[in-house]
Design an enzyme around this catalytic site. Structure first.
Site, mmCIF file in Angstrom:
data_model
loop_
_atom_site.group_PDB
_atom_site.id
_atom_site.type_symbol
_atom_site.label_atom_id
_atom_site.label_comp_id
_atom_site.label_asym_id
_atom_site.label_seq_id
_atom_site.Cartn_x
_atom_site.Cartn_y
_atom_site.Cartn_z
ATOM 1 N N TYR A 144 0.805 -0.988 -0.016
ATOM 2 C CA TYR A 144 -0.025 -0.172 -0.026
ATOM 3 C C TYR A 144 0.666 1.224 0.105
ATOM 4 C CZ TYR A 144 -3.503 3.545 1.550
ATOM 5 O OH TYR A 144 -4.137 4.758 1.666
ATOM 6 N N ASP A 239 9.355 2.897 -0.481
ATOM 7 C CA ASP A 239 8.238 3.788 0.217
ATOM 8 C C ASP A 239 8.746 3.264 1.875
ATOM 9 O OD1 ASP A 239 6.177 4.715 1.584
ATOM 10 O OD2 ASP A 239 4.592 3.399 0.444
ATOM 11 N N LYS A 267 4.404 9.578 8.418
ATOM 12 C CA LYS A 267 4.035 9.061 9.866
ATOM 13 C C LYS A 267 5.163 9.692 10.671
ATOM 14 C CE LYS A 267 1.291 5.614 8.031
ATOM 15 N NZ LYS A 267 1.371 4.608 6.904
HETATM 16 C C1 PLP Z 1 0.489 4.983 5.602
HETATM 17 C C2 PLP Z 1 1.076 4.820 4.467
HETATM 18 C C3 PLP Z 1 1.121 5.571 3.081
HETATM 19 C C4 PLP Z 1 0.142 6.617 2.989
HETATM 20 O O1 PLP Z 1 0.392 7.658 3.977
HETATM 21 P P1 PLP Z 1 -0.825 8.477 4.223
HETATM 22 O O2 PLP Z 1 -0.212 9.650 5.266
HETATM 23 O O3 PLP Z 1 -2.014 7.567 5.012
HETATM 24 O O4 PLP Z 1 -1.134 8.998 3.354
HETATM 25 C C5 PLP Z 1 2.007 5.258 2.360
HETATM 26 N N1 PLP Z 1 2.760 3.998 2.157
HETATM 27 C C6 PLP Z 1 3.162 3.415 3.243
HETATM 28 C C7 PLP Z 1 3.978 2.262 3.058
HETATM 29 C C8 PLP Z 1 2.172 3.482 4.389
HETATM 30 O O5 PLP Z 1 2.312 2.941 5.281
#
Ligand code: PLP
Length: 428
Positions: A144, A239, A267
């Site tokens: 994701y 990511d 995050k």
């Molecule tokens: C949480 C997350 C996202 C998205 O971040 P948001 O701040 O919720 O838009 C993208 N990539 C990874 C791996 C994530 O865990």
């Protein structure tokens, strides 16, 4: 456990907010449990409107590595607050944040701040496309990367099928440029590159996947991705929105010794406020506006409150390496406790853990990919989760999420959690 207030707030919220929530997973769909409406939080605990107290393993889904309301982080936000909440102008704070990120993560030479992980990955894709002049992106099934159109795509049926949208509203035209391969399966990557290699701008990957439950990439897989992307002139985009500053201060990429072209953050770097960032090699980052032609902007990007929370969080993590040792130790105790409990009651359980990220999959088989993850007995998981919540342990309502330990968790918290887990496993 009292629930009246949460139940009535949830019912009323559903009248005004789609599904009653501002992000789907919070609705506890697929369970029979009404989500507790949280009133406050401190350290390892969250408190709901009905006066219940929980040991929190959600940690706002990743950001709260220091726990809720860490005194120094709160203080830095307070100090910033009185100087004005936003200027739409450059600040010394943003420079400090950029230096912190670049010094922490070796592959990152320049960085651009945004407001969420979604923005970070979306912008990283645009940059990869702008830099290479190519259209296609390769992602992995079960990974994701936020909710931007190009990334809301899962695997088609055949190995060489073009992506199909995961959501109404994502056009086939967009998803056609998103290819999907299998996680930890280099052959599936090679197949995509032999078919579309000269059109692939970049490969995006969660180095330790957290959004299908915790599933680490193998070393060989990560090495192979770097090699294949180099050979075809495609960018490797890691990511680290979840893993960045979580599994190591230097990113999951430091654990693999891999050198990506672009890295995405979110995050933790916001210290609990809304932040994302993407960074990488100078030559690539210089293509971003106004240095270069790839446009990307944000009214609140580099927001002073968010920068101060992020800076203070990163500095604490940088200056106190005992924090990561604490996280790893506690998560290790929890991992062992869960395994022992499952063995005691003959319940097949596979625990995947990297540092303070952990998922207990209700399956006896190793979990290395989306395909193996979905063999889990989700009905069992929901029963487990429900029994845990009843005992004051707040975990993800979904099998396919990570559980997070924070610096605020204590050994006593973990022991209480293991006892609750034994009790819950006994009932399955
Ligand atoms: C949480 C997350 C996202 C998205 O971040 P948001 O701040 O919720 O838009 C993208 N990539 C990874 C791996 C994530 O865990």
């Amino acid at each position: 456990m009292k629930r009246e207030k949460s139940i009535s707030l949830f019912e009323e919220s559903k009248k005004y907010i789609p599904g009653g929530v501002n992000s789907p997973v919070r609705a506890f769909r697929g369970t029979n449990v009404t989500p507790p409406f949280i009133k406050s939080a401190k350290g390892s605990r969250v408190f709901d409107e009905d006066g219940n107290e929980f040991i929190d393993y959600i940690g706002s889904w990743g950001p709260l590595i220091l726990g809720h309301g860490h005194e120094e982080v709160i203080k830095s936000i307070q100090d910033a607050l009185y100087k004005g909440t936003t200027y739409g102008a450059p600040t010394a704070n943003e420079l400090e944040m950029a230096k912190l990120v670049c010094n922490a993560v070796k592959s990152v030479e320049m960085v651009r701040m945004v407001n969420s992980g979604t923005e970070a990955t979306m912008s990283a894709l645009r940059l990869a496309r702008g830099y290479t002049g190519r259209s296609m992106i390769l992602k992995f099934s079960g990974n994701y990367h936020g909710h931007s159109d190009s990334l809301l795509v899962k695997a088609g049926s055949g190995a060489l099928t073009h992506g199909v949208p995961d959501s109404p509203g994502v056009t086939v035209d967009v998803s056609r440029n998103t290819l999907t391969a299998e996680y930890n399966d280099l052959e599936s990557v090679r197949a995509m590159f032999s078919a579309y290699g000269s059109d692939i701008a970049g490969v995006i990957i969660e180095p330790v996947a957290g959004n299908m439950g915790v599933v680490p990439a193998s070393q060989a897989f990560m090495d192979g991705l770097r090699e294949i992307t180099k050979a075809y002139g495609a960018l490797l985009i890691i990511d680290e929105v979840m893993t960045g500053f979580r599994v190591s201060y230097h990113g999951a990429q430091s654990l693999y010794g891999v050198d990506p072209d672009i890295t995405c953050f979110g995050k933790i770097i916001g210290g609990g406020l809304p932040v994302g960032a993407y960074g990488g090699k100078k030559e690539i980052m210089q293509k971003i506006s106004p240095a270069g032609p790839v446009y990307q902007a944000g009214t609140l990007s580099g927001n002073p409150l968010a920068m101060s929370a992020g800076i203070s969080t990163l500095k604490i993590l940088r200056d106190r390496p005992e924090i990561y040792a604490h996280l790893d130790k506690l998560a290790g105790i929890l991992e062992e406790g869960l395994k022992k409990g499952a063995a005691k009651y003959g319940i097949p359980l596979t625990v995947n853990r990297v540092g303070s990220m952990l998922t207990a999959f209700f399956t006896g088989e190793p979990v290395t990919s989306f395909e193996t993850a979905i063999k889990s007995d989700t009905a069992k998981y929901v029963k487990f989760f429900t029994a845990m919540l009843e005992q004051g342990i707040y975990m993800s309502p979904s099998q396919y999420e990570a559980l997070f330990i924070s610096y605020a968790h204590t050994e006593e918290d973990i022991q209480r959690t293991i006892e609750a887990a034994e009790n819950a496993l006994k009932q399955l």
